[in-house]
Design a protein around this motif. Structure first.
Motif, PDB file in Angstrom:
ATOM      1  N   ASN A   1       1.130  -1.129  -0.042  1.00 22.55           N
ATOM      2  CA  ASN A   1      -0.125  -0.519   0.301  1.00 22.55           C
ATOM      3  C   ASN A   1       0.526   1.314   0.152  1.00 22.55           C
ATOM      4  N   GLY A   2       2.284   0.749   0.831  1.00 26.15           N
ATOM      5  CA  GLY A   2       2.958   2.601   0.843  1.00 26.15           C
ATOM      6  C   GLY A   2       3.554   2.201  -0.642  1.00 26.15           C
ATOM      7  N   TRP A   3       3.844   1.290  -1.344  1.00 24.23           N
ATOM      8  CA  TRP A   3       4.165   1.630  -2.464  1.00 24.23           C
ATOM      9  C   TRP A   3       3.658   2.272  -3.490  1.00 24.23           C
ATOM     10  N   ARG A   4       2.097   1.824  -3.487  1.00 24.16           N
ATOM     11  CA  ARG A   4       1.404   2.704  -4.567  1.00 24.16           C
ATOM     12  C   ARG A   4       1.141   3.654  -4.108  1.00 24.16           C
ATOM     13  N   SER A   5       1.255   4.058  -2.503  1.00 23.23           N
ATOM     14  CA  SER A   5       1.373   5.689  -2.342  1.00 23.23           C
ATOM     15  C   SER A   5       0.174   6.025  -3.290  1.00 23.23           C
ATOM     16  N   ASN A   6      -0.185   7.201  -3.746  1.00 21.45           N
ATOM     17  CA  ASN A   6      -1.054   7.759  -4.613  1.00 21.45           C
ATOM     18  C   ASN A   6      -1.244   8.433  -5.882  1.00 21.45           C
ATOM     19  N   PHE A   7      -0.854   6.923  -6.607  1.00 22.26           N
ATOM     20  CA  PHE A   7      -0.397   6.880  -7.760  1.00 22.26           C
ATOM     21  C   PHE A   7      -1.406   6.147  -8.100  1.00 22.26           C
ATOM     22  N   ALA A   8      -1.908   6.391  -9.818  1.00 16.12           N
ATOM     23  CA  ALA A   8      -3.182   5.844 -10.652  1.00 16.12           C
ATOM     24  C   ALA A   8      -3.114   4.376 -10.133  1.00 16.12           C
ATOM     25  N   PHE A   9      -3.455   3.406 -10.638  1.00 13.88           N
ATOM     26  CA  PHE A   9      -3.867   1.761 -11.065  1.00 13.88           C
ATOM     27  C   PHE A   9      -3.082   2.307 -12.936  1.00 13.88           C
ATOM     28  N   GLY A  10      -2.309   1.311 -13.184  1.00 14.21           N
ATOM     29  CA  GLY A  10      -2.191   1.415 -15.102  1.00 14.21           C
ATOM     30  C   GLY A  10      -1.436   0.400 -15.270  1.00 14.21           C
ATOM     31  N   ASN A  11      -1.467   0.072 -16.569  1.00 12.81           N
ATOM     32  CA  ASN A  11      -0.782  -1.060 -17.067  1.00 12.81           C
ATOM     33  C   ASN A  11       0.953  -1.168 -16.959  1.00 12.81           C
ATOM     34  N   VAL A  12       1.684  -1.304 -17.189  1.00 14.71           N
ATOM     35  CA  VAL A  12       2.852  -1.196 -16.531  1.00 14.71           C
ATOM     36  C   VAL A  12       4.124  -1.776 -17.927  1.00 14.71           C
ATOM     37  N   THR A  13       4.963  -0.404 -18.080  1.00 16.00           N
ATOM     38  CA  THR A  13       5.461  -0.966 -19.507  1.00 16.00           C
ATOM     39  C   THR A  13       6.740  -1.954 -19.041  1.00 16.00           C
ATOM     40  N   ASN A  14       6.865  -2.915 -19.804  1.00 16.13           N
ATOM     41  CA  ASN A  14       7.792  -3.985 -19.401  1.00 16.13           C
ATOM     42  C   ASN A  14       7.489  -4.598 -18.091  1.00 16.13           C
ATOM     43  N   ARG A  15       6.126  -4.963 -17.984  1.00 17.52           N
ATOM     44  CA  ARG A  15       5.876  -5.331 -16.208  1.00 17.52           C
ATOM     45  C   ARG A  15       6.415  -6.920 -16.568  1.00 17.52           C
ATOM     46  N   ASN A  16       6.852  -7.342 -17.530  1.00 14.38           N
ATOM     47  CA  ASN A  16       7.324  -9.114 -17.196  1.00 14.38           C
ATOM     48  C   ASN A  16       9.186  -9.295 -16.369  1.00 14.38           C
ATOM     49  N   ALA A  17       9.916  -7.549 -17.084  1.00 20.04           N
ATOM     50  CA  ALA A  17      11.008  -7.828 -16.828  1.00 20.04           C
ATOM     51  C   ALA A  17      11.173  -6.831 -15.793  1.00 20.04           C
ATOM     52  N   ALA A  18      10.427  -7.519 -14.085  1.00 16.65           N
ATOM     53  CA  ALA A  18      10.188  -6.063 -13.065  1.00 16.65           C
ATOM     54  C   ALA A  18      10.948  -7.617 -12.019  1.00 16.65           C
ATOM     55  N   SER A  19      11.773  -6.778 -11.230  1.00 22.49           N
ATOM     56  CA  SER A  19      12.352  -7.923 -10.673  1.00 22.49           C
ATOM     57  C   SER A  19      11.961  -7.372  -8.577  1.00 22.49           C
ATOM     58  N   PRO A  20      11.784  -7.570  -8.044  1.00 20.66           N
ATOM     59  CA  PRO A  20      11.598  -7.843  -6.435  1.00 20.66           C
ATOM     60  C   PRO A  20      11.526  -6.338  -6.252  1.00 20.66           C
ATOM     61  N   CYS A  21      10.633  -5.858  -5.533  1.00 24.43           N
ATOM     62  CA  CYS A  21      10.928  -4.028  -5.428  1.00 24.43           C
ATOM     63  C   CYS A  21      11.702  -4.112  -3.839  1.00 24.43           C
ATOM     64  N   ASN A  22      12.752  -3.052  -4.704  1.00 22.29           N
ATOM     65  CA  ASN A  22      13.225  -2.799  -2.830  1.00 22.29           C
ATOM     66  C   ASN A  22      12.510  -2.094  -1.639  1.00 22.29           C
ATOM     67  N   SER A  23      13.553  -1.898  -1.226  1.00 16.86           N
ATOM     68  CA  SER A  23      12.709  -1.433   0.454  1.00 16.86           C
ATOM     69  C   SER A  23      11.439   0.071   0.409  1.00 16.86           C
ATOM     70  N   GLY A  24      11.895   1.338  -0.939  1.00 16.40           N
ATOM     71  CA  GLY A  24      11.414   1.958  -1.150  1.00 16.40           C
ATOM     72  C   GLY A  24      10.744   1.979  -2.325  1.00 16.40           C
ATOM     73  N   ALA A  25      10.917   0.918  -3.107  1.00 13.64           N
ATOM     74  CA  ALA A  25       9.685   0.776  -4.345  1.00 13.64           C
ATOM     75  C   ALA A  25      10.742   1.233  -5.942  1.00 13.64           C
ATOM     76  N   THR A  26      11.835   1.943  -5.416  1.00 12.00           N
ATOM     77  CA  THR A  26      12.046   2.549  -6.243  1.00 12.00           C
ATOM     78  C   THR A  26      12.815   2.458  -8.040  1.00 12.00           C
ATOM     79  N   ASN A  27      13.266   0.745  -7.098  1.00 20.96           N
ATOM     80  CA  ASN A  27      13.441   0.033  -9.156  1.00 20.96           C
ATOM     81  C   ASN A  27      13.112  -0.225  -9.797  1.00 20.96           C
ATOM     82  N   MET A  28      12.307   0.472 -10.571  1.00 25.85           N
ATOM     83  CA  MET A  28      10.718   0.362 -11.348  1.00 25.85           C
ATOM     84  C   MET A  28      11.220   0.135 -12.991  1.00 25.85           C
ATOM     85  N   PRO A  29      11.032  -0.858 -12.867  1.00 25.86           N
ATOM     86  CA  PRO A  29       9.745  -1.639 -12.795  1.00 25.86           C
ATOM     87  C   PRO A  29       9.879  -2.867 -11.815  1.00 25.86           C
TER      88      PRO A  29
END
Length: 382
Positions: free
Chosen positions: A145-173
């Motif tokens: 919930n904190g990673w989501r913050s107040n961002f919109a829901f939407g389709n992510v570019t290169n979703r299949n290349a996503a790695s596990p989120c770091n503590s701040g979810a700054t390593n997008m995707p």
């Protein structure tokens, strides 16, 4: 479990379990287009009672058999049904006891109350009753919930290349343990969005469309005062309400992922709790009747599954076959492309292979549910 007296009385004297909309509830929903949307706004605003933000905790843990905020659909273990940790195709990475205290910390460290339309979108104007509206405030993992913050829901570019989120979810995707992904919006790289797993996209879309309808008279004020990142989802108008690209996306999610039993249960539960309903769960076809010009019928990218085959025959039917014997088929729903259910098939004993006869030629969405299973597929009957 200790419950508040108010909730005990509410459920003791509320409508029968699994109740549909009461007779006459939608009698005034006679228009089309935005006229219909405004009629629905009047209907769902009329008897909406704000029961307060704190009471949501009691709602989430209530033992009602129609409490769709608890898992009665996948593991069926009555834990919190968290859209950010539920794994419909296997074991959940973690679970929450609904009686636990709210919290956050690391992923799996506690759950809290997630506003699908973030509070920051409307907080600068006023908070009641939208802050506590159970149709768009759901129990979810606090960290995600904190990673989501107040961002919109939407389709992510290169979703299949996503790695596990770091503590701040700054390593997008990057992604949560169940695959919920945070990254750049596929249509605009300057926008950060969060993409839920496929099984909950339709649920979220219908919740946001509910919000746009229930609060249509306030949307202009929200839009003009907010500094929330979620503002990109909206267009500032009372009528269309959702911005073009996000509206097309939400409608696509609505079509891809038709109404589930979980949503039907939540609709009845919240009706008992706060007195109104989500019309897009009761009548998914209302979405087309209001926003039909944004409907698209292109091919969709559905969940990739290796444990199920769905194919059509020459006899106006479809065959569904499971490869994983630990799963079973309990129900199959058939929807038109505007979201209207036209057929429901139930099986007393879970099946591993079935054939269903379709009502006509055309394009349909089928939803297959059962033990450890929820899958949606588009089929074409020629």
């Amino acid at each position: 479990m200790k419950k508040s007296i108010g909730l005990l009385l509410l459920f003791a004297f509320g409508p029968a379990l699994h109740a549909q909309a009461p007779d006459g509830y939608y009698d005034n929903a006679t228009g089309t287009g935005y006229t219909l949307k405004t009629q629905l706004h009047s209907i769902i605003k009329a008897n909406h009672t704000d029961r307060g933000y704190d009471r949501l905790k009691d709602l989430y843990k209530d033992n009602s058999p129609i409490n769709g905020f608890r898992d009665k659909y996948y593991e069926n273990d009555d834990t919190v049904l968290d859209i950010y940790s539920e794994n419909p195709d296997g074991r959940d990475p973690y679970n929450y006891n609904p009686n636990s205290s709210l919290g956050a910390g690391q992923e799996g460290g506690g759950f809290n109350r997630e506003h699908l339309v973030p509070q920051s979108f409307f907080d600068e104007y006023r908070t009641s009753p939208m802050k506590a509206d159970a149709f768009h405030v759901w129990p979810t993992d606090g960290k995600v919930n904190g990673w989501r913050s107040n961002f919109a829901f939407g389709n992510v570019t290169n979703r299949n290349a996503a790695s596990p989120c770091n503590s701040g979810a700054t390593n997008m995707p990057c992604k949560s343990l169940n695959g919920t992904t945070k990254g750049k919006y596929i249509y605009d790289n300057s926008i950060t969005v969060v993409e839920p797993i496929d099984e909950f996209k339709g649920d979220i879309a219908r919740a946001i469309l509910y919000f746009a309808t229930r609060y249509e008279d306030l949307l202009g004020d929200f839009y003009s005062t907010t500094r929330s990142n979620s503002k990109v989802m909206f267009d500032g108008s009372r009528n269309q309400a959702i911005s073009n690209e996000f509206l097309s996306q939400l409608i696509t999610w609505h079509i891809q992922d038709p109404v589930s039993q979980r949503e039907l249960d939540i609709n009845d539960l919240v009706y008992q709790y706060q007195g109104n309903r989500n019309p897009y769960i009761d009548h998914p076809e209302f979405v087309e009747q209001i926003w039909g010009s944004h409907l698209i019928a292109n091919d969709f990218d559905y969940q990739t599954r290796t444990d199920i085959d769905v194919f059509t025959t020459n006899h106006q039917s479809a065959v569904i076959a499971l490869k994983n014997q630990s799963k079973s088929i309990d129900q199959v729903f058939v929807y038109t492309m505007n979201g209207q259910m036209v057929q429901k098939n139930s099986y007393a004993k879970g099946q591993s292979k079935i054939e269903i006869k379709l009502p006509s030629k055309g394009i349909f969405i089928i939803k297959v549910v059962g033990k450890g299973l929820e899958i949606n597929r588009k089929i074409v009957i020629k």
